[in-house]
Design an enzyme around this catalytic site. Structure first.
Site: not given
Ligand SMILES: NC(=O)c1ccc[n+]([C@@H]2O[C@H](COP(=O)([O-])OP(=O)(O)OC[C@H]3O[C@@H](n4cnc5c(N)ncnc54)[C@H](O)[C@@H]3O)[C@@H](O)[C@H]2O)c1
Length: 284
Positions: A120, A141, A153, A191
């Site tokens: 993000s 995104h 996005e 954002n």
């Molecule tokens: N949460 C939101 O609302 C949101 C919205 C848009 C974008 N994002 C982006 O999405 C991405 C993930 O965010 P999230 O909220 O899902 O995070 P999260 O912490 O809920 O999930 C991340 C997952 O990745 C796994 N992980 C960590 N290292 C790993 C690896 N080396 N190989 C495989 N899996 C691995 C973890 O075990 C975890 O389950 C980030 O870049 C975040 O900025 C988040």
């Protein structure tokens, strides 16, 4: 090129939703996690969300079973990406974790594979430079909750080529999403527009202009927002909001993005919103 198989790396909040929508649209998914228990948690979330769709009669049991049946778990990135056309990375928003994942993906994914990140706030151009194929790198995104939110996005890095963009645009439409093209810039569009509004709402509360409830009421009733900015900030996570504001502040070197002191204090106090049970509202 038709995307016939995808790898989704990370099965957390975003990854399980991304795997859900690909599998439901008939594109088999290799879901890559670090531990079996995390993969199991992702699969059970997907199943719960599919059950809800069955209950609402949006899909039937057969569709639910076919969707779950087309997701295969891998605990090794190199194994999970070696036969796919598209990789979507949704690991935590940490540049070192992302670098280590992208180096492995670049070494193991087929040459034709497109590499997409759900980041993000990290620069797509910077992530692309961690691979030997920046022209095939792109931001996808998605928005939370992924099965519900229509927008993707599509973020073009400095070197993303037109073919990569076209394929990702077409694929997003197959997921029943609406792709919107943007160029790589801090906060992209979503954002960059949203976070200053949330920040300003927090300034209003911090300066005693209005309570959180009343700020949200103004934005819901006066601007037709379905959810007020402070309720939304709690849902996103106040730590995530602060991180993104800092990315905007650093990226543009413009004081208009400086985080509100109350936001910094709440994050310091561990009041992060829904996930900790308290933010601008209480969640018992
Ligand atoms: N949460 C939101 O609302 C949101 C919205 C848009 C974008 N994002 C982006 O999405 C991405 C993930 O965010 P999230 O909220 O899902 O995070 P999260 O912490 O809920 O999930 C991340 C997952 O990745 C796994 N992980 C960590 N290292 C790993 C690896 N080396 N190989 C495989 N899996 C691995 C973890 O075990 C975890 O389950 C980030 O870049 C975040 O900025 C988040």
């Amino acid at each position: 090129m038709d995307v016939k198989k995808v790898a989704v790396i990370g099965g957390g909040t975003m990854g399980n939703g991304i795997a859900h929508v690909f599998a439901m649209s008939g594109i088999p998914v290799n879901l890559i996690e670090t531990k079996q228990e995390f993969a199991d948690r992702a699969l059970s979330t997907i199943e719960k969300n599919l059950d809800r769709m069955v209950k609402k009669e949006k899909i039937n049991e057969d569709k639910k079973n076919a969707t779950l049946g087309s997701i295969t778990v891998f605990l090794d990135v190199s194994e999970g990406v070696k036969d796919v056309d598209l990789v979507v990375e949704a690991v935590p928003e940490n540049i070192d974790i992302k670098r280590s994942v992208w180096e492995k993906v670049d070494a193991a994914a087929p040459d034709h594979a497109i590499l997409g990140s759900n980041t993000s706030s990290i620069s797509i151009t910077k992530l692309a430079s961690m691979t030997g194929r920046p022209e095939k790198f792109i931001g996808m995104h998605f928005f939370n909750p992924v099965p519900v939110m229509k927008l993707v996005e599509i973020v073009r890095g400095l070197e993303t080529d037109d073919e990569t963009y076209k394929i990702v645009e077409e694929t997003s439409k197959k997921l029943n999403k609406v792709p919107v093209p943007v160029n790589d810039a801090p906060g992209f569009v979503s954002n960059r527009v949203l976070m200053p509004m949330i920040n300003e709402a927090i300034f209003c509360v911090g300066e005693g202009v209005a309570t959180a409830e009343n700020v949200d009421e103004v934005m819901k009733l006066g601007m037709a927002h379905p959810m007020g900015p402070l309720r939304l900030a709690d849902f996103i996570g106040l730590d995530v909001c602060l991180d993104i504001l800092n990315v905007l502040y650093e990226g543009f070197k413009d004081p208009k993005y400086r985080p509100a002191p109350l936001l910094v204090k709440m994050v310091d106090a561990g009041k992060l919103g829904n996930k900790t049970g308290e933010g601008f509202y209480n969640y018992d």
